[in-house]
Design a protein around this motif. Structure first.
Motif, PDB file in Angstrom:
ATOM      1  N   GLU A  72      21.273  61.958  67.032  1.00 28.07           N
ATOM      2  CA  GLU A  72      21.070  61.991  65.579  1.00 28.07           C
ATOM      3  C   GLU A  72      22.240  62.674  64.873  1.00 28.07           C
ATOM      4  O   GLU A  72      22.581  62.335  63.731  1.00 28.07           O
ATOM      5  N   GLU A  73      22.865  63.629  65.540  1.00 28.02           N
ATOM      6  CA  GLU A  73      23.981  64.372  64.927  1.00 28.02           C
ATOM      7  C   GLU A  73      25.263  63.555  64.875  1.00 28.02           C
ATOM      8  O   GLU A  73      26.138  63.827  64.055  1.00 28.02           O
ATOM      9  N   ILE A  74      25.402  62.541  65.719  1.00 26.55           N
ATOM     10  CA  ILE A  74      26.707  61.873  65.864  1.00 26.55           C
ATOM     11  C   ILE A  74      26.726  60.446  65.355  1.00 26.55           C
ATOM     12  O   ILE A  74      27.731  59.977  64.834  1.00 26.55           O
ATOM     13  N   ILE A  75      25.605  59.690  65.473  1.00 26.94           N
ATOM     14  CA  ILE A  75      25.593  58.282  65.053  1.00 26.94           C
ATOM     15  C   ILE A  75      25.742  58.194  63.533  1.00 26.94           C
ATOM     16  O   ILE A  75      25.047  58.875  62.782  1.00 26.94           O
ATOM     17  N   GLY A  76      26.654  57.344  63.079  1.00 22.09           N
ATOM     18  CA  GLY A  76      26.880  57.137  61.648  1.00 22.09           C
ATOM     19  C   GLY A  76      27.855  58.097  61.022  1.00 22.09           C
ATOM     20  O   GLY A  76      28.210  57.948  59.852  1.00 22.09           O
ATOM     21  N   ARG A  77      28.334  59.075  61.785  1.00 23.03           N
ATOM     22  CA  ARG A  77      29.295  60.035  61.248  1.00 23.03           C
ATOM     23  C   ARG A  77      30.683  59.730  61.810  1.00 23.03           C
ATOM     24  O   ARG A  77      30.822  59.115  62.867  1.00 23.03           O
ATOM     25  N   THR A  78      31.706  60.176  61.094  1.00 19.68           N
ATOM     26  CA  THR A  78      33.084  59.912  61.496  1.00 19.68           C
ATOM     27  C   THR A  78      33.624  61.081  62.317  1.00 19.68           C
ATOM     28  O   THR A  78      33.066  62.184  62.314  1.00 19.68           O
ATOM     29  N   VAL A  79      34.741  60.813  63.012  1.00 20.50           N
ATOM     30  CA  VAL A  79      35.380  61.874  63.801  1.00 20.50           C
ATOM     31  C   VAL A  79      35.863  63.005  62.896  1.00 20.50           C
ATOM     32  O   VAL A  79      35.888  64.168  63.312  1.00 20.50           O
ATOM     33  N   ALA A  80      36.235  62.652  61.647  1.00 21.50           N
ATOM     34  CA  ALA A  80      36.686  63.693  60.712  1.00 21.50           C
ATOM     35  C   ALA A  80      35.518  64.577  60.290  1.00 21.50           C
ATOM     36  O   ALA A  80      35.657  65.796  60.185  1.00 21.50           O
ATOM     37  N   GLU A  81      34.359  63.971  60.041  1.00 17.87           N
ATOM     38  CA  GLU A  81      33.195  64.742  59.635  1.00 17.87           C
ATOM     39  C   GLU A  81      32.722  65.680  60.750  1.00 17.87           C
ATOM     40  O   GLU A  81      32.231  66.771  60.483  1.00 17.87           O
ATOM     41  N   LEU A  82      32.884  65.253  61.985  1.00 16.59           N
ATOM     42  CA  LEU A  82      32.452  66.061  63.120  1.00 16.59           C
ATOM     43  C   LEU A  82      33.550  67.003  63.627  1.00 16.59           C
ATOM     44  O   LEU A  82      33.301  67.824  64.502  1.00 16.59           O
ATOM     45  N   ARG A 112      34.077  55.832  62.624  1.00 18.79           N
ATOM     46  CA  ARG A 112      32.650  56.129  62.454  1.00 18.79           C
ATOM     47  C   ARG A 112      31.891  55.641  63.688  1.00 18.79           C
ATOM     48  O   ARG A 112      31.996  54.481  64.074  1.00 18.79           O
ATOM     49  N   PHE A 113      31.109  56.522  64.292  1.00 20.22           N
ATOM     50  CA  PHE A 113      30.424  56.182  65.529  1.00 20.22           C
ATOM     51  C   PHE A 113      29.253  55.237  65.245  1.00 20.22           C
ATOM     52  O   PHE A 113      28.320  55.573  64.500  1.00 20.22           O
ATOM     53  N   ILE A 114      29.303  54.058  65.874  1.00 18.62           N
ATOM     54  CA  ILE A 114      28.224  53.080  65.764  1.00 18.62           C
ATOM     55  C   ILE A 114      27.223  53.280  66.898  1.00 18.62           C
ATOM     56  O   ILE A 114      26.017  53.192  66.706  1.00 18.62           O
ATOM     57  N   ASP A 115      27.751  53.562  68.081  1.00 15.47           N
ATOM     58  CA  ASP A 115      26.890  53.831  69.233  1.00 15.47           C
ATOM     59  C   ASP A 115      27.678  54.672  70.236  1.00 15.47           C
ATOM     60  O   ASP A 115      28.905  54.536  70.363  1.00 15.47           O
ATOM     61  N   VAL A 116      26.964  55.552  70.939  1.00 15.16           N
ATOM     62  CA  VAL A 116      27.562  56.361  71.997  1.00 15.16           C
ATOM     63  C   VAL A 116      26.556  56.452  73.132  1.00 15.16           C
ATOM     64  O   VAL A 116      25.338  56.354  72.916  1.00 15.16           O
ATOM     65  N   ASN A 117      27.045  56.623  74.369  1.00 10.49           N
ATOM     66  CA  ASN A 117      26.101  56.747  75.479  1.00 10.49           C
ATOM     67  C   ASN A 117      25.791  58.216  75.765  1.00 10.49           C
ATOM     68  O   ASN A 117      26.391  59.139  75.186  1.00 10.49           O
ATOM     69  N   ASP A 118      24.842  58.418  76.690  1.00  7.88           N
ATOM     70  CA  ASP A 118      24.388  59.780  76.964  1.00  7.88           C
ATOM     71  C   ASP A 118      25.500  60.640  77.558  1.00  7.88           C
ATOM     72  O   ASP A 118      25.550  61.856  77.328  1.00  7.88           O
ATOM     73  N   SER A 119      26.384  60.042  78.336  1.00  8.10           N
ATOM     74  CA  SER A 119      27.474  60.807  78.938  1.00  8.10           C
ATOM     75  C   SER A 119      28.374  61.415  77.866  1.00  8.10           C
ATOM     76  O   SER A 119      28.845  62.551  77.986  1.00  8.10           O
TER      77      SER A 119
END
Length: 904
Positions: A490-500, A473-480
């Protein structure tokens, strides 16, 4: 239980009264003789006795038929007397008891004597069965013959019920004793064993059957031996001189308790606790005694362990790293460890049993009471100022900043908790104090470090993420990272790699996760990620498990190598084709030498006058074959980019239309050809024959890929501006994009990796050479363009050719061909092919030149060095052994600067 006991007592009392009453009546009758009885029966006294008797008086004839029953039958059993007399007794007696009664009656008649004590059941009119007991005697006539049977029956139902209840109670008591967890046995007042339960069997190894009824139980008990009598004996026969040894003695209740240590009992050391008590009947009389024995070895060991634990606890408190002290509930200090001595500078000896500890603690002073006082005397107004409070468990935590404590600035953390005994009663409190100055400084440093990390994390050009280990589950990601995958934050924070659906291969994800957990770190692992646009990107990931706020996370840094691999693939393809092209160029060069001789001599032969017509026709066939060979060499040279074709500005769209007309005439009508030409600017610098060749090859391949010749080929032309794109390998600028797509069977990845290889083909033998796409690739690359392919099995293929647009057309006027004229100069002609040397000599000599031919470049240089003034021109082959044409030309120019040299 009490009501049941009262009922049993009442039943026993009634039973006793009945027995006394019946016994008196029987004794009275027994004293009378037969004559006296007969006389008595006729008296009023006998009548009154019968009518008022509670017992049933009856007579039977020898056949067992009632001849008389007293009125008490009706009161006890409900049957009217007249319904009983004249009927056999079997009709009223329980079927199971008829045989007993018949045997009793037979015995009276046969023995001719009085009999007593037969018990049987008689039916009441309400349907119940009542228990009776009868005493009977024979009645004789004057001759001594038994003429009837006379009996007295009394109701013993109450007694029977009491006996059953007593048996049930005794069985219950026996079961209770048998299954008591403590080893238990019972003796009567004579000392004989009357109960020996299962626990006694397990403890002693002696079965109950071997002890019941015996009076030598003392030898089977661990409490006995040399120390008898003890406990169960003493409660029956008290002895003051022995009683004083035992732990407990209640003379009033006649009970005793004692504990014994047996160093060796059945192979082990044990501790036993025994308890004995007297047993009494309902009237309070002593009828025996009971003793239970419990193995308390575990408890004793636990007590010893507790003492040892207390000693260890004292040592632990003393050597705790945190400054720790303990007070009792009155507030007196009962423990003050070494760390407290070091922190405060006060020895434990000066603090134990004192209650002024607050003046020695850095937490106290003007802020007292605090912590250890509050857990004993809660104060809600003060508690709110503390870091943590748990009223249920009675503990407090607090941190304090002491600006000047023993000469330095410190941070201290204290925690206090109540102490309880085994029953849960509060008996005191404990407080520990820790110097957290270093930790606070480290926290400040960590905070500063985290701020720097956050800036570096967000500003890093490398895609970077922080995620959970288990779910990803993504806690934080950078702009790159967001740019790489095309998602918003907003689409990626808090979601898991499986959900995405980021990982297209879930097995690979699980393998990578297990490897990271096992090794703690990953370096350069190749993975595939899917972007929001469903594009698969190949990445190298380096990851490490980090701890943030006490929890483990994965810090991952990605390096996108998709474009790099594409370029490397293109480079490998280019290098492979270049190597093959070099080989093809070498072959073409050698073949060209041979072909040049063939065509040259053929032309010379055709130029001779008076050539025979048959021979002339043969020579013309040779020349035509040579021309076809020349075209083949040109194709090979075009593939190897060694062609010397003339490039000119030309429009591509007319060539497309011309090719499509040709294809419409040659392809089956079931294959539809559509064109979409969107560009007005379609001029490129190219050779028209090669553009024609490109489109024909692509369209021919497309038609071959369409199954059953039913499908569509689309040809489109459009101009496109391309920024510098490393994946295409093109410079920035305007390009003409020629696209050819089909609805054919498509290709897999493996096939697409080889389609530009020379002689690679998927066609059947004899249907293709495998040079078509290779030649197309060579032509496009020679123009400074590129070719791409996209295909999927079952979904068709699309080729895209990018050619630089020719933005400004130049006027090219063709110069008129001048007729060839000869001369008289001397020419040095050098070539390693003897046939070409001879051909050159003949051609140039026919034009009037003086020609010197050499097959060896070294010999030619030696000749020129000796006589440089005798030569006006040098014609040399480029590729020769020993010395190339360019090297020969450089050396000649050093000898004679300015001499004309032609390199072939």
């Amino acid at each position: 239980m009490e009501e049941k006991s009262k009922t049993k007592k009442q039943l026993i009392s009634e039973l006793s009264a009945l027995r006394q009453k019946n016994t008196a009546l029987e004794e009275a009758l027994a004293l009378l003789g037969s004559d006296e009885k007969a006389l008595w029966k006729n008296t009023e006294i006998y009548r009154i006795l019968i009518e008022n008797s509670h017992d049933i008086i009856y007579t039977l004839n020898p056949q067992g038929v009632f001849t008389f029953v007293s009125p008490s039958w009706t009161s006890l059993l409900g049957h009217p007397v007249n319904e009983v007399v004249g009927r056999p007794f079997q009709q009223f007696v329980h079927p199971d008891d008829v045989g007993v009664c018949e045997g009793f009656l037979k015995k009276v008649i046969e023995t001719n004597q009085r009999q007593a004590g037969v018990e049987y059941r008689v039916k009441h009119t309400d349907g119940s069965w009542r228990w009776h007991t009868s005493n009977g005697a024979p009645v004789k006539d004057e001759s001594g013959i038994v003429i009837s049977y006379e009996g007295i029956a009394n109701d013993i139902t109450a007694r029977k019920q009491a006996e059953e209840a007593l048996k049930e109670s005794q069985q219950e008591l026996s079961d209770i004793i048998d299954f008591l967890p403590d080893a238990t046995f019972v003796i009567d007042k004579e000392g004989k064993v009357i109960a020996w339960n299962l626990a006694m069997e397990e403890m002693t190894g002696i079965k109950a059957a071997d002890m019941i009824g015996k009076d030598n139980y003392e030898y089977a008990l661990p409490f006995y031996g040399e120390r008898r009598p003890i406990l169960i004996d003493l409660v029956l026969q008290p002895r003051k001189d022995i009683e004083t040894r035992y732990s407990r003695m209640h003379r009033k209740e006649m009970s005793m308790g004692a504990e014994a240590h047996i160093p060796f009992f059945r192979g082990r050391e044990v501790y036993f606790f025994g308890k004995a008590n007297v047993l009494r009947d309902s009237r309070g009389n002593i009828v025996g005694a009971i003793e239970s024995i419990r193995d308390v070895t575990v408890r004793k060991q636990a007590e010893e362990a507790l003492k040892e634990s207390q000693r260890q606890l004292s040592d632990i408190i003393d050597f705790l790293p945190d400054a720790t002290f303990v007070i009792d509930k009155e507030g007196a200090v009962i423990a003050w460890n070494r760390a407290m001595e070091e922190m405060t500078g006060i020895n434990a000896a000066d603090m134990l049993n004192k209650d002024n500890y607050e003046y020695s603690l850095p937490f106290y002073g003007e802020r007292r009471p605090l912590l250890i006082d509050l857990v004993l005397q809660p104060n809600k107004d003060i508690e709110e100022s503390y870091t943590r409070t748990d009223r249920k468990n009675m503990f407090l935590e607090a941190e304090a900043h002491i600006s000047s404590f023993r000469g330095r600035d410190v941070y201290l953390f204290g925690k206090a908790n109540i102490l309880r005994d085994s029953r849960g009663n509060v008996v005191g409190a404990i407080e520990s104090i820790r110097d957290v100055t270093v930790r606070k400084q480290a926290q400040e440093a960590l905070k500063y470090s985290e701020e720097r990390f956050s800036k570096a994390f967000n500003m890093s050009p490398a895609p970077t993420t922080i995620s959970t280990i288990d779910e990803g589950r993504f806690i934080d990601v950078n702009d790159s990272f967001l740019r790489m995958l095309g998602y918003s934050r907003e689409e990626i924070i808090g979601r898991t790699v499986a959900e995405l659906s980021v990982w297209p291969d879930d097995n690979r994800r699980r393998h990578i996760t297990r490897k990271l957990i096992d090794e703690g770190v990953l370096r350069g692992e190749a993975i595939h990620y899917q972007t929001k646009a469903h594009e698969i990107r190949k990445l190298l990931v380096s990851a490490e498990i980090i701890v943030l706020e006490g929890k483990k996370f994965v810090l991952a840094i990605f390096y996108d190598i998709t474009d790099q691999e594409r370029l490397e693939s293109q480079l490998r393809q280019s290098q492979r084709l270049e190597a093959i092209g070099t080989l093809a160029g070498g072959i073409a060069h050698d073949f060209n030498n041979i072909l040049g001789a063939v065509m040259g001599y053929t032309e010379m032969a055709l130029g001779k006058p008076n050539v025979d017509d048959h021979l002339k026709r043969y020579l013309q066939h040779i020349f035509k074959a040579s021309e076809r060979a020349r075209d083949l060499v040109k194709q090979i040279l075009a593939f190897s980019r060694k062609s010397d074709e003339k490039l000119m500005p030309l429009r591509v769209s007319p060539i497309i239309k011309e090719v499509l007309k040709l294809l419409l005439a040659t392809l089956p009508s079931t294959i539809k050809i559509s064109q979409n030409i969107y560009s007005d600017s379609d001029t490129v610098l190219a050779d028209p024959t090669q553009i024609h060749q490109i489109l024909m090859n692509l369209c021919t391949n497309a038609s071959c890929a369409i199954p059953e010749k039913k499908g569509e080929i689309k040809v489109s032309l459009a101009s496109e501006k391309i920024e510098s794109d490393i994946s295409f390998g093109l410079d920035s600028g305007m390009y003409l994009k020629l696209a050819v797509s089909d609805t054919g069977i498509g290709m897999d990845t493996k096939t697409m990796g080889r389609i530009f290889d020379p002689f690679f083909t998927t066609k059947k033998p004899g249907e293709g050479t495998g040079l078509g796409l290779s030649v197309v690739y060579g032509i496009v690359k020679s123009y400074g363009g590129t070719i791409t392919v996209q295909s999927e099995v079952g979904k068709g293929t699309e080729f895209c050719v990018y050619l630089p647009l020719f933005m400004k057309a130049e006027n090219h006027e063709e110069k008129p061909v001048e007729s060839m004229s000869g001369g008289k100069e001397r020419i040095l002609f050098v070539d390693d092919e003897e046939a070409l040397v001879e051909l050159g000599e003949n051609v140039l000599s026919s034009l009037g030149y003086d020609v010197v031919g050499k097959k060896n470049s070294l010999e030619a240089l030696e000749l020129f060095s000796a006589f440089p003034e005798k030569f006006d021109l040098v014609v040399t082959d480029m590729t020769m052994p020993n010395m190339t044409g360019i090297d020969l030309a450089q050396k000649i120019l050093r000898i004679k600067p300015g001499i004309p040299i032609i390199l072939c």
